[in-house]
Enzyme design. Structure first.
Site: not given
Ligand code: 5GP
Length: 114
Positions: A100, A102
């Protein structure tokens, strides 16, 4: 690869504030926003990390980036500025193993990151 929460969002099994969808891409607001605008742009195909990307997915990656840039315009942060981030594995801070972008903006963002 075990399934992540993002597949449940794609299938509408859990709610999310979706801002864009097409056949390949879904974008929705992060549940724990780190900036006034914090949108996640994901492929509908589950790819665990950047390390698993194949050459054949170059167009998909381009589409993710172009979607992010378009959403930045639509959300009104294109001129003020924004950051696109993708975290990979433990040191990168990745917590959801479905790639993903951001899209972060709406306030000055620190650099370098911690
Ligand atoms: P990562 O840490 O893998 O780069 O980012 C994962 C992102 O997914 C985090 O910013 C976290 O807040 C978001 N996230 C995790 N679970 C959910 C969810 O159930 N719904 C939404 N909208 N975001 C989520």
């Amino acid at each position: 690869m075990s399934e992540t929460i993002f597949m449940k969002i794609i299938r509408r099994e859990i709610p999310a504030r979706i801002v864009y969808e097409d056949d390949d891409v879904l974008a929705f607001h992060d549940i724990a926003p780190q900036a006034p605008v914090h949108v996640l742009i994901i492929p509908k195909t589950p790819i665990a990390t950047l390390n698993e990307l194949a050459d054949a997915q170059a167009a998909l990656v381009g589409k993710l980036v172009l979607t992010a840039a378009r959403l930045a315009r639509e959300l009104g942060i294109d001129e003020s500025g924004y950051r696109l981030v993708t975290n990979c594995n433990a040191d990168g801070g990745q917590t959801v193993f479905h790639i993903h972008l951001h899209l972060l903006g709406g306030r000055p963002l620190d650099w370098p990151p911690g």
